[in-house]
Structure formats: C-alpha cells, structure tokens
Motif scaffolding. Structure first.
Motif, PDB file in Angstrom:
ATOM      1  N   ARG A  63       0.663  -1.513   0.324  1.00  0.00           N
ATOM      2  CA  ARG A  63      -0.238  -0.132  -0.281  1.00  0.00           C
ATOM      3  C   ARG A  63       0.552   1.637   0.229  1.00  0.00           C
ATOM      4  O   ARG A  63       2.225   1.417   1.253  1.00  0.00           O
ATOM      5  N   LEU A  64       0.844   2.234  -1.226  1.00  0.00           N
ATOM      6  CA  LEU A  64       1.649   3.478  -1.269  1.00  0.00           C
ATOM      7  C   LEU A  64       0.757   4.426  -0.897  1.00  0.00           C
ATOM      8  O   LEU A  64      -0.270   4.998  -1.760  1.00  0.00           O
ATOM      9  N   ASP A  65       0.323   5.397  -0.161  1.00  0.00           N
ATOM     10  CA  ASP A  65      -0.082   6.283   0.117  1.00  0.00           C
ATOM     11  C   ASP A  65       0.332   7.794   0.150  1.00  0.00           C
ATOM     12  O   ASP A  65       1.260   8.134   0.701  1.00  0.00           O
ATOM     13  N   LEU A  66       0.343   8.752  -0.857  1.00  0.00           N
ATOM     14  CA  LEU A  66       0.787  10.032  -1.655  1.00  0.00           C
ATOM     15  C   LEU A  66      -0.435  11.132  -1.769  1.00  0.00           C
ATOM     16  O   LEU A  66      -0.629  11.762  -2.203  1.00  0.00           O
ATOM     17  N   GLN A  67      -1.119  10.613  -0.865  1.00  0.00           N
ATOM     18  CA  GLN A  67      -2.272  11.860  -1.244  1.00  0.00           C
ATOM     19  C   GLN A  67      -2.054  12.689  -0.533  1.00  0.00           C
ATOM     20  O   GLN A  67      -1.197  12.867   0.629  1.00  0.00           O
ATOM     21  N   SER A  68      -2.441  14.041  -0.366  1.00  0.00           N
ATOM     22  CA  SER A  68      -2.345  15.367   0.213  1.00  0.00           C
ATOM     23  C   SER A  68      -0.891  15.762   0.040  1.00  0.00           C
ATOM     24  O   SER A  68      -0.860  16.364   1.451  1.00  0.00           O
ATOM     25  N   ASN A  69      -0.139  16.043  -1.335  1.00  0.00           N
ATOM     26  CA  ASN A  69       0.428  16.747  -1.469  1.00  0.00           C
ATOM     27  C   ASN A  69       0.864  17.339  -2.268  1.00  0.00           C
ATOM     28  O   ASN A  69      -0.834  17.554  -2.912  1.00  0.00           O
ATOM     29  N   LYS A  70       1.908  17.369  -3.160  1.00  0.00           N
ATOM     30  CA  LYS A  70       1.853  19.470  -3.219  1.00  0.00           C
ATOM     31  C   LYS A  70       2.644  17.813  -5.419  1.00  0.00           C
ATOM     32  O   LYS A  70       3.254  19.365  -6.453  1.00  0.00           O
ATOM     33  N   LEU A  71       2.343  17.275  -5.840  1.00  0.00           N
ATOM     34  CA  LEU A  71       2.802  16.738  -6.581  1.00  0.00           C
ATOM     35  C   LEU A  71       1.522  16.932  -8.310  1.00  0.00           C
ATOM     36  O   LEU A  71       0.266  16.690  -8.349  1.00  0.00           O
ATOM     37  N   TYR A  87      -2.790  -0.997  -3.755  1.00  0.00           N
ATOM     38  CA  TYR A  87      -3.530   0.578  -2.952  1.00  0.00           C
ATOM     39  C   TYR A  87      -2.082   1.038  -3.694  1.00  0.00           C
ATOM     40  O   TYR A  87      -1.473   1.469  -3.053  1.00  0.00           O
ATOM     41  N   LEU A  88      -2.990   2.279  -3.976  1.00  0.00           N
ATOM     42  CA  LEU A  88      -2.343   4.041  -4.493  1.00  0.00           C
ATOM     43  C   LEU A  88      -3.082   4.389  -4.839  1.00  0.00           C
ATOM     44  O   LEU A  88      -3.999   5.152  -5.280  1.00  0.00           O
ATOM     45  N   SER A  89      -2.415   5.576  -3.455  1.00  0.00           N
ATOM     46  CA  SER A  89      -3.724   7.001  -3.629  1.00  0.00           C
ATOM     47  C   SER A  89      -2.447   7.875  -4.146  1.00  0.00           C
ATOM     48  O   SER A  89      -2.043   8.749  -2.970  1.00  0.00           O
ATOM     49  N   LEU A  90      -3.238   8.322  -4.743  1.00  0.00           N
ATOM     50  CA  LEU A  90      -2.616  10.262  -5.648  1.00  0.00           C
ATOM     51  C   LEU A  90      -3.892  11.204  -4.547  1.00  0.00           C
ATOM     52  O   LEU A  90      -3.100  12.301  -6.181  1.00  0.00           O
ATOM     53  N   THR A  91      -4.888  11.401  -4.392  1.00  0.00           N
ATOM     54  CA  THR A  91      -5.776  11.633  -3.845  1.00  0.00           C
ATOM     55  C   THR A  91      -5.227  12.784  -3.451  1.00  0.00           C
ATOM     56  O   THR A  91      -3.961  13.102  -2.406  1.00  0.00           O
ATOM     57  N   GLN A  92      -6.035  13.866  -3.681  1.00  0.00           N
ATOM     58  CA  GLN A  92      -5.904  15.433  -3.250  1.00  0.00           C
ATOM     59  C   GLN A  92      -4.000  15.702  -3.336  1.00  0.00           C
ATOM     60  O   GLN A  92      -3.529  16.372  -2.424  1.00  0.00           O
ATOM     61  N   ASN A  93      -3.664  16.328  -4.932  1.00  0.00           N
ATOM     62  CA  ASN A  93      -2.951  16.597  -5.133  1.00  0.00           C
ATOM     63  C   ASN A  93      -3.339  17.834  -6.006  1.00  0.00           C
ATOM     64  O   ASN A  93      -4.025  18.369  -6.438  1.00  0.00           O
ATOM     65  N   ASN A 115      -8.630  11.469  -7.136  1.00  0.00           N
ATOM     66  CA  ASN A 115      -9.706  11.849  -6.697  1.00  0.00           C
ATOM     67  C   ASN A 115      -8.906  13.425  -6.660  1.00  0.00           C
ATOM     68  O   ASN A 115      -7.641  12.905  -5.864  1.00  0.00           O
ATOM     69  N   ASN A 116      -9.855  14.499  -6.557  1.00  0.00           N
ATOM     70  CA  ASN A 116      -9.061  15.569  -5.999  1.00  0.00           C
ATOM     71  C   ASN A 116      -8.179  16.012  -6.672  1.00  0.00           C
ATOM     72  O   ASN A 116      -7.087  16.999  -6.007  1.00  0.00           O
ATOM     73  N   ASN A 117      -7.734  16.078  -7.833  1.00  0.00           N
ATOM     74  CA  ASN A 117      -6.880  16.968  -8.656  1.00  0.00           C
ATOM     75  C   ASN A 117      -7.392  17.634  -9.612  1.00  0.00           C
ATOM     76  O   ASN A 117      -8.275  18.347  -9.778  1.00  0.00           O
ATOM     77  N   GLN A 118      -6.328  17.712 -10.371  1.00  0.00           N
ATOM     78  CA  GLN A 118      -7.150  19.042 -11.699  1.00  0.00           C
ATOM     79  C   GLN A 118      -6.491  18.497 -13.509  1.00  0.00           C
ATOM     80  O   GLN A 118      -6.387  19.092 -14.017  1.00  0.00           O
ATOM     81  N   LEU A 119      -6.422  16.710 -13.326  1.00  0.00           N
ATOM     82  CA  LEU A 119      -6.841  16.055 -14.824  1.00  0.00           C
ATOM     83  C   LEU A 119      -7.904  16.509 -15.041  1.00  0.00           C
ATOM     84  O   LEU A 119      -9.050  16.553 -15.091  1.00  0.00           O
ATOM     85  N   LYS A 120      -7.542  17.309 -16.742  1.00  0.00           N
ATOM     86  CA  LYS A 120      -8.476  16.819 -17.853  1.00  0.00           C
ATOM     87  C   LYS A 120      -8.806  16.279 -18.619  1.00  0.00           C
ATOM     88  O   LYS A 120      -9.648  16.643 -19.744  1.00  0.00           O
ATOM     89  N   SER A 121      -7.684  15.031 -18.896  1.00  0.00           N
ATOM     90  CA  SER A 121      -7.926  14.072 -19.472  1.00  0.00           C
ATOM     91  C   SER A 121      -7.327  13.631 -18.990  1.00  0.00           C
ATOM     92  O   SER A 121      -6.587  13.332 -18.264  1.00  0.00           O
ATOM     93  N   LEU A 136     -12.358   2.726  -8.236  1.00  0.00           N
ATOM     94  CA  LEU A 136     -11.559   3.628  -8.778  1.00  0.00           C
ATOM     95  C   LEU A 136     -12.062   4.790  -8.631  1.00  0.00           C
ATOM     96  O   LEU A 136     -13.239   4.943  -8.987  1.00  0.00           O
ATOM     97  N   TYR A 137     -11.838   5.820  -8.309  1.00  0.00           N
ATOM     98  CA  TYR A 137     -11.527   6.932  -7.670  1.00  0.00           C
ATOM     99  C   TYR A 137     -11.061   8.442  -8.644  1.00  0.00           C
ATOM    100  O   TYR A 137     -10.280   8.496  -8.467  1.00  0.00           O
ATOM    101  N   LEU A 138     -12.138   8.754  -9.429  1.00  0.00           N
ATOM    102  CA  LEU A 138     -11.659  10.287 -11.265  1.00  0.00           C
ATOM    103  C   LEU A 138     -12.394  11.195 -10.652  1.00  0.00           C
ATOM    104  O   LEU A 138     -12.236  12.327 -11.000  1.00  0.00           O
ATOM    105  N   ASN A 139     -13.345  11.238  -9.203  1.00  0.00           N
ATOM    106  CA  ASN A 139     -14.279  12.549  -8.852  1.00  0.00           C
ATOM    107  C   ASN A 139     -13.129  13.626  -8.222  1.00  0.00           C
ATOM    108  O   ASN A 139     -12.195  13.749  -8.411  1.00  0.00           O
ATOM    109  N   THR A 140     -13.773  14.936  -8.683  1.00  0.00           N
ATOM    110  CA  THR A 140     -13.329  16.253  -8.168  1.00  0.00           C
ATOM    111  C   THR A 140     -12.510  16.230  -8.983  1.00  0.00           C
ATOM    112  O   THR A 140     -11.228  16.403  -8.463  1.00  0.00           O
ATOM    113  N   ASN A 141     -12.209  16.180 -10.159  1.00  0.00           N
ATOM    114  CA  ASN A 141     -11.222  16.790 -11.366  1.00  0.00           C
ATOM    115  C   ASN A 141     -12.472  17.626 -12.145  1.00  0.00           C
ATOM    116  O   ASN A 141     -13.234  17.892 -11.924  1.00  0.00           O
TER     117      ASN A 141
END
Length: 322
Positions: A63-71, A87-93, A115-121, A136-141
């Motif tokens: 499990r790798l948790d990278l959420q809430s960073n500035k990536l 498990y991989l979380s890149l949430t809130q970057n 989720n919670n990133n700025q992905l446009k495509s 799979l969470y792609l919400n809030t982009n």
C-alpha cells in the motif's frame, strides 16, 4: 599541512555520502520522510508537501499513500518497480495530466485514488493493465471527456466515481465491459442532453436502473434526468471545442463554394484562440529544486553547507598556525 587537508576532504566526502543517502531514502528510519511498516508493507507519504515521489520505495510495498501532497506531474516510470502494489492513493494533489503507461506495472492493483486533482483528460489505455482493479476514484477533477474504451479492461471494477467533473457525454460503449460494476457516481456533471451523444448513457442508465447504485441521479444541465431523455430531445450533433469532432457540413459547403478573394480576413486575438482550443496557462512552472528535492533533500543540503563550512574553517585554522 596534509593533516588538515585530508581531514577537510574526508568531511566533504562524508557529507556528500550523507546527502546521497538522504535523497535516496524513503522511510523515516533511513532519513526519509515517509512512514514505513515492514510487517504490513505499507508506505505512508501523505501530507508531506512533496513535489516529487520519493525514490527507493521498497519493491515489496503493498500500500502506497501519496495523498495530500503537491505533486503536479508523474514520471512515466514512477511506479514501474512496484508490481506488488494493491493500493495507490494520489488523492488531493495537483496532477494535471497522466503519462501513458504510468500504471502499466501495477498488475495487482485493487484500489486507485486519483480524485481531487486537476486532471482535464486521460490518455488512451491508461487503465488497460489494471485488470484486478475494483475501486477507481476519478471524482473532483476537471475531466472534459473520456477516451474511447478507457474502461474496457476493467471487468472486475465494482466502484467507479466520476462525480464533480466537466463531462458532457461519454463515448458510445464506455461502460459495456464493466460486468461487475455495483456503484457508478455520475453527478454532478454538465451532461448535455441536447446532443445525440447522450443517448448511449441514457439508455445504459435505464437498462441498469436498480442494479447499479448512483446512476439514476445523473441530470442534464436543464435539470432533467438523463435516463428520461428521448431521441427527439437529443437530436443535435455534438461539436465541442477542444475535440477532434468533424466540422459541421454547412461550414464545409460555404468554404468550398467561396472564392479565396471573397473571404475577409478576420483578426482573431491570440487569447481568444487559445481559449477556443481549451488552452490555459499553467498555475506555475515547477522550479528545479521542486522537481529534484524532497524534504530530506533540503535537510541534506543544509547539512552539507554546515559540514563544508566547518571543513573550510578547519583548514583556515591550521593554515594560520602553519
């Protein structure tokens, strides 16, 4: 005089070695920023203000948790040594794009949070190797569209979250291969129910109503439920900016029948042209230190300056005595 010179060289070599170890470390016990659990194979790098993924993440990490960073971006091979991840979380970057193939080695992955990133495509085939994915969470982009067949290999997927994006339609057949889907969140999105591209989604929702949670709440921009849209209501051909859809026939005919000399040259402001193409200036361009250093790297740099200064003072002291 050789004594102090050799001592200074030794100090510099030791400080360089220390910096290399700090920059390459992941776990706190090794001078890194992440919390690692050897028993559970969990690596927690959340909330560390990281602008780059730490190097040397243990290859047996589960499990790798990278959420809430500035990536803001990911290297194409960021996770290629982590084939055991489930498990991989890149949430809130601040991710604005995903490089093709970035997830291709994560063949055991069960949960992916984007989720919670700025992905446009999304790149085509970005999820094709994730055949064991169930969440799979792609919400809030800021997704404006989905590639053809982007979910076709996700036969085990049970939950897909597409809430709070800028989707106006989905490709024909977008959800046809999600044979185990139980929950699909679609709203809020600005579903355009005046265009015939919405008919696939409307029909799919009607067929899955009562079998898949979350889908009935999808509403058009005019607040009407997507599942209630008829062919008469969705009669228009959809042509959106920033897509490769065909030019309307009326425009082609007009251009073909016109003489080049008759067509007035209209000035198009650069900023308007860029807006039509969907271009936006990035919020910021990452600086070299942001791209290359984690927090441990900064600490290493500070330690290097201290040790180097001490070495110089040490040499000057002995030179004065000599």
């Amino acid at each position: 005089m050789m004594g102090p010179v050799l001592a200074a060289c030794l100090l510099i070599i030791l400080s360089t070695a220390w910096i290399s170890q700090a920059n390459g470390a992941t776990c706190k016990k090794d001078g890194g920023v992440c919390t690692c659990n050897d028993q559970t194979k969990n690596v927690d790098c959340s909330g560390k203000m990281l602008t780059a993924i730490p190097s040397n993440i243990p290859t047996d990490t589960d499990r790798l948790d990278l959420q809430s960073n500035k990536l803001s971006s990911l290297p194409s091979k960021a996770f290629h040594g982590l084939s055991k991840l489930t498990y991989l979380s890149l949430t809130q970057n601040k991710l604005q794009a995903l490089p093709p193939g970035v997830f291709d080695h994560l063949v055991e992955l069960d949960t992916l949070g984007l989720n919670n990133n700025q992905l446009k495509s999304l790149p085509p085939k970005i999820f094709d190797k994730l055949t064991k994915l169930t969440l799979l969470y792609l919400n809030t982009n800021k997704l404006q569209s989905l590639p053809e067949g982007v979910f076709d290999k996700l036969a085990e997927l049970k939950t897909l979250d597409l809430q709070i994006n800028q989707l106006r339609s989905v490709p024909n057949g977008a959800f046809d291969y999600l044979s185990n889907i139980k929950t699909l969140w679609l709203d809020p999105n600005p579903w355009d129910c005046s265009c015939n591209d919405i008919l696939y989604l409307s029909k799919w929702i009607r067929e899955k109503e009562g079998k898949v949670n979350g889908i009935e709440s999808a509403t058009c921009v005019n607040k009407k439920a997507v599942l209630e849209i008829t062919e008469e209501e969705a009669a228009e051909d959809c042509v959106y900016p920033n897509t490769t859809t065909a030019i309307p026939t009326t425009i082609i005919t007009t251009l073909a029948s016109s003489n080049d000399d008759d067509i007035p040259e209209l000035p198009v402001p650069q900023e308007n042209f860029q807006k039509f193409l969907g271009y936006q200036e990035p919020d910021h361009l990452p600086t070299q230190p942001q791209c290359l250093m984690s927090i441990s790297g900064y600490l290493g740099l500070m330690m290097s300056l201290v040790l180097t200064s001490a070495a110089i003072l040490y040499v000057i002291h002995f030179l004065k005595k000599a």
